[in-house]
Design an enzyme around this catalytic site. Structure first.
Site, PDB file in Angstrom:
ATOM      1  N   HIS A 126       0.825  -1.222   0.000  1.00 14.37           N
ATOM      2  CA  HIS A 126       0.000   0.000   0.000  1.00 14.37           C
ATOM      3  C   HIS A 126       0.855   1.266   0.000  1.00 14.37           C
ATOM      4  CE1 HIS A 126       0.470  -0.149   4.514  1.00 14.37           C
ATOM      5  NE2 HIS A 126       0.449   1.163   4.359  1.00 14.37           N
ATOM      6  N   ASP A 154      -0.158  -7.604   1.375  1.00 13.48           N
ATOM      7  CA  ASP A 154       0.382  -6.237   1.451  1.00 13.48           C
ATOM      8  C   ASP A 154       1.909  -6.276   1.526  1.00 13.48           C
ATOM      9  OD1 ASP A 154       0.548  -3.517   1.672  1.00 13.48           O
ATOM     10  OD2 ASP A 154      -0.145  -3.409   3.754  1.00 13.48           O
ATOM     11  N   SER A 200       4.154   2.538   8.360  1.00 12.08           N
ATOM     12  CA  SER A 200       3.814   1.562   7.321  1.00 12.08           C
ATOM     13  C   SER A 200       5.035   1.151   6.505  1.00 12.08           C
ATOM     14  CB  SER A 200       2.764   2.147   6.378  1.00 12.08           C
ATOM     15  OG  SER A 200       1.503   2.171   6.986  1.00 12.08           O
TER      16      SER A 200
END
Length: 609
Positions: A399, A454, A551
């Site tokens: 992402h 992911d 992230s």
């Protein structure tokens, strides 16, 4: 339900009941997976095999190292460079290839033979003369010391009995001579130690010969009795007793009796994966447990009543295997930070670039403490964290590599930069290096709506006329990539790091890190939102967690020998630091094959390659 279905359920129920009746063997869900010595989710492959999709597969012989190893003579009089090469050929043909160690390998030179007497079960060896010129054959018996079912299996398989031995026994050398004075018995015997994978006793460790007088010598019974009562059914369908399981000896012949154990018998050593090792494997200089626990300082070589044996006459395959593994594993230096004296300074940055989740409850790191942590920037702005895995490769979250607000569109590669050894978010230090990006490989089944799959690989741009992407830098080290999801268990303490928001919502200036625990059964928190390839870590009280800005960054776990692995990638969660809502991470081991296909063997795994 059909009668056949009822019968199957009854059969599985009976199997489960018989398994659970033994206090050492289990759990049932492990046994149902039919693990064997070929299951590299639980054990290491030998150096003549590598791990593909959780199974050990035969290498081609030329992939074996050729330095610092002893030559081997084959049964076809072919000279082989090493024991590893002989075993690779044996693996591919399922036939014994090796005769003996030595330089001379002519057609007229005697070769190794083994036999089992039909009446007595006596095991005989015919050993070619030692030395570079060879010459002659010496007939030997096998001493009782060290003789077990693993070795008897090997002897029987060499005689054509695919399931190996029904039993391993011994008889008195003196008694044999007194019963039949006409029987020509060898006067010497050798002790033999086999792992169980060998196709011939020639491939096992053979110790110096000793007088057989007044000793017991080995026997083997190769005929498997009818299965009137089978306590444990091996994966290869051989039947053994409960007392033969979880004792560190490969009684089955495929090691399935040692793969799923709650505890070990007879002084055997239990790895955290549930595999029982023979006590001789502890502290012998070769890692056998996936996490290295059998070679950690807290486990010394255990006391043993076995005799101290020497290898002065015959070269030890175990030593050759250890040397080969060391050569293979030394090709990749990962998971251990380099020593460095670099401190934070205000200097110009080196490199071609010119001058979404933060760690809640984290602490400021030292300037060059986390040497695999990277920052990914787009047009000079911090985008995500990432982790260096060696060569020209960085792992991050998928992402992170999507253009804002545009589903399916990647970032502008020309605008991407990867910063290594960055401590302050917005300011380089003396050790900071910058690399441009050549390509980004997003997992083809990444689902941006639920975060499934992911994971993304960032491929760095090489220097002109070079295979290198980074200058040599003592403050940059790659982390190891795990090949199995069983390397670390729930409640293992790991760490996360990043520049994400703190508990009060502020962005820190310095790289933060905090310890977290691996959490099992995460589906109870997130229900259908928790998908395969995801895992949880943190603190159920919410005191520590990853948060916006972390992230793509690393969740790192360390094994018993101090080697660090990229266990997870910061992916998503339900707010930050909320009780009962641990952080969700991409489980890197789940994607090992995908990573390997893009990066190649040397870049991703230190073991099983």
């Amino acid at each position: 339900m059909t009668s056949a279905g009822v019968s199957l359920l009854l059969l599985f129920s009976l199997i489960s009941q018989s398994v659970t009746s033994d206090e050492f063997l289990g759990p049932a869900e492990c046994l149902e997976r039919n693990f064997t010595r070929q299951s590299c989710d639980l054990v290491f492959c030998p150096p003549w095999q590598y791990c593909v999709d959780g199974r050990c597969s035969c290498k081609t012989p030329y992939l074996c190292p050729s330095e610092g190893v002893r030559p081997v003579c084959g049964h076809n009089s072919r000279q082989l460079r090493s024991y590893c090469q002989a075993m690779a050929l044996s693996c591919r043909t399922n036939k014994p290839i090796m005769s003996h160690f030595g330089d001379a390998c002519t057609a007229d030179q005697p070769k190794f033979r083994g036999s089992i007497d039909e009446g007595t079960g006596l095991v005989r060896l015919f050993m070619p003369g030692t030395g570079s010129t060879g010459g002659g054959v010496e007939e030997l018996l096998v001493c009782r010391e060290l003789w077990d079912t693993a070795a008897a299996n090997v002897a029987c398989r060499a005689e054509g009995h695919l399931l190996g031995a029904a039993s391993a026994g011994a008889t008195s050398h003196g008694l044999l001579k007194s019963v039949d004075n006409n029987q020509l018995l060898p006067s010497n015997c050798v002790s033999v130690r086999c792992q169980g994978y060998e196709n011939s006793l020639a491939e096992c460790v053979i110790y110096d010969k000793r007088s057989a007088d007044d000793r017991d010598v080995a026997t083997a019974t190769c005929i498997q009795p009818p299965d009137e009562r089978c306590e444990f059914r091996c994966v290869n369908r051989k039947c053994v007793s409960f007392s033969q399981t979880c004792d560190g000896v490969d009684d089955c012949g495929d090691r399935s009796d040692e793969m799923c154990c709650k505890k070990c018998r007879n002084g055997a050593f239990r790895c955290s994966t549930g595999v029982c090792l023979h006590k001789e494997a502890v502290g012998d200089g070769q890692i056998d447990c996936l996490d290295g626990e059998d070679e950690s300082k807290k486990h010394r070589q255990p006391e043993t009543s076995l005799p101290v044996l020497a290898n002065t006459e015959y070269i030890s395959p175990k030593i050759e295997t250890r040397a080969t593994r060391e050569q293979l594993e030394s090709k990749l230096k990962c998971g251990v930070p380099k020593t460095t004296e670099v401190i934070d300074e205000d200097v110009e940055v080196r490199g071609r670039g010119g001058r979404v989740k933060r760690v809640v409850g984290g602490l400021r790191t030292a300037p060059t403490q986390i040497q695999w942590q990277v920052a990914i920037e787009e047009a000079g702005r911090f985008r995500c964290g990432g982790t260096y895995i060696g060569g020209c490769w960085v792992i991050t979250a998928a992402h992170c590599m999507r253009a804002d607000g545009v589903s399916g569109q990647r970032l502008n590669l020309a605008a991407l930069r990867v910063k290594f050894s960055l401590w302050r978010r917005n300011k380089a230090q003396a050790s900071t290096d910058i690399a441009a990006v050549q390509d980004v490989h997003i997992h083809p089944r990444f689902d941006n709506t639920n975060g499934e799959n992911d994971i993304a690989l960032v491929q760095l741009m090489k220097f002109p006329y070079s295979e290198e992407c980074l200058p040599d830098n003592p403050a940059i080290s790659p982390i190891c990539v795990p090949w199995t999801s069983r390397l670390f268990r729930p409640n293992h303490t790991c760490s996360i790091s990043g520049w994400g928001r703190t508990g009060d919502g502020r962005l820190p200036q310095y790289l933060q890190s905090v310890n977290v625990s691996l959490i099992e059964d995460c589906q109870r928190f997130y229900k259908d939102n928790f998908k395969p390839g995801m895992m949880c870590a943190g603190d159920l009280t919410g005191e520590v967690d990853s948060c916006q800005g972390d992230s793509g960054g690393p969740l790192v776990c360390e094994d018993e020998l101090g080697v660090s692995y990229l266990w997870g990638i910061v992916s998503w969660g339900r707010r930050c630091g909320q009780p009962g809502s641990p952080g969700v991470y991409t489980q890197v081991a789940h994607f090992f094959e995908w990573i390997r296909r893009h990066t190649g063997w040397p870049a991703v795994t230190k073991f099983n390659s």
